[in-house]
Design an enzyme around this catalytic site. Structure first.
Site, PDB file in Angstrom:
ATOM      1  CG  HIS A 181      -1.995  -0.957   1.246  1.00 54.62           C
ATOM      2  ND1 HIS A 181      -1.819  -2.253   1.682  1.00 54.62           N
ATOM      3  CD2 HIS A 181      -3.294  -0.859   0.856  1.00 54.62           C
ATOM      4  CE1 HIS A 181      -2.960  -2.905   1.569  1.00 54.62           C
ATOM      5  NE2 HIS A 181      -3.862  -2.097   1.075  1.00 54.62           N
ATOM      6  CG  ASP A 251      -4.343  -5.118  -3.995  1.00 63.14           C
ATOM      7  OD1 ASP A 251      -5.401  -4.564  -3.643  1.00 63.14           O
ATOM      8  OD2 ASP A 251      -3.515  -5.567  -3.170  1.00 63.14           O
TER       9      ASP A 251
END
Length: 313
Positions: A181, A251
């Site tokens: 992330h 993702d």
């Protein structure tokens, strides 16, 4: 209208006028919901009904409802244990741990379906090597055998409720410390090491007709110098070696681990060009509008996989 290859987020608990138009665009095929989109079960049901009414077939509606620290909807929903909590008793009583995992997954799926959610991006199939903090207690264990057993139990519960199951993050995120992330994550292991460890839970779930898979943003330089979700080699391996014929999601493409592919449009094109069927862009808001007309059309094979997924939900 065929489902488009983009899954987008929305800003709040009801649809804005601009979001209505955005979600009707042919390039869009789904909506990913977050904590910001939730107040209570009735509000959520109203929101999903509003989204479903926009077009036919309806857009896919998804959420990350794994349990533990990754549970977007809490008030009015059952507080779900983490994967690690479900796995703690596995060594003492595998049967009890498997039964509890199945029951938890069935509860999760029933509650989401009751509010109009099509699928949860769960379970995590990554192995906990004690290295990755972002995976950590989201994993079912430190061995591929235990992760596989508990993941299959989770899938049984999801299916019993009438929902499809999505495994993540292929080919594995547990072997690196950085959180993709926020940083580039590089795993220097060989393909054979991954085959003997991280890929086993994915293979077992695929052999049990797993409906969909989410890719990781981890880079495996011994296989391909780009993140797995942008790698045609990884997608081909998934299709040919593991014989996976379900839908593949990227993702979220706004994560730092995806930054090497370029700007947002370049990331979308890279994911879809590598073989992902649907690219997730969860937090970009109106920035995506300038790109919508330039999104490449999915291949006939990719369209068919998305149509099949729609049919299952």
């Amino acid at each position: 209208m065929l489902p488009g290859p983009l899954m987008l987020g929305i800003a709040g608990t009801t649809l804005l006028g601009e979001e209505v138009e955005r979600l009707r665009h042919p390039a869009v095929g789904g909506v990913l919901l977050f904590k910001r989109n939730y107040q209570n079960p009735q509000q959520l049901s109203d929101l999903t009904a509003e989204i479903r009414a926009l077009r036919q077939p309806p857009l896919l509606i998804a959420v990350d409802q794994e349990g533990g620290r990754v549970q977007r909807f809490r008030t009015g929903f059952t507080e779900l244990p983490s994967a690690r909590a479900l796995a703690q008793d596995y060594a003492q009583s595998a049967q009890q741990a498997l039964a509890e995992t199945t029951a938890t997954a069935q509860t999760m799926a029933k509650e989401l379906l009751g509010c109009g959610i099509d699928l949860s991006f769960a379970p995590v199939l990554d192995i906990d090597y004690g290295i990755s903090s972002v995976i950590g207690d989201r994993s079912f264990g430190s061995t591929p055998e235990q992760v596989s057993a508990l993941a299959l139990a989770w899938q049984r519960g999801v299916r019993a409720a009438g929902m499809v199951c999505v495994g993540k993050h292929f080919p594995g995120h547990g072997g690196v410390a950085p959180d993709s992330h926020h940083a580039t994550a590089v795993d220097n292991r060989s393909l054979e090491d991954l085959r003997q460890q991280d890929m086993i839970p994915f293979r077992r779930m695929i052999d049990n007709q797993l409906a969909a898979i989410m890719m990781s943003h981890v880079v495996f330089p011994n296989i391909d110098p780009v993140p797995a979700g942008f790698s045609a080699r990884w997608l081909q391996l998934l299709r040919r070696e593991l014989q996976f014929n379900g839908a593949v999601f990227s993702d979220d493409l706004e994560m730092e681990g995806a930054a090497s592919a370029g700007n947002l449009m370049e990331r979308i094109k890279a994911a879809l060009g590598a073989g992902c069927d649907m690219a997730i862009v969860g937090n970009t808001g109106r920035e995506i509008d300038r790109y919508l007309s330039h999104i490449p059309s999915p291949s006939p094979e990719s369209s068919l996989r998305l149509v099949r997924l729609h049919a299952k939900v």
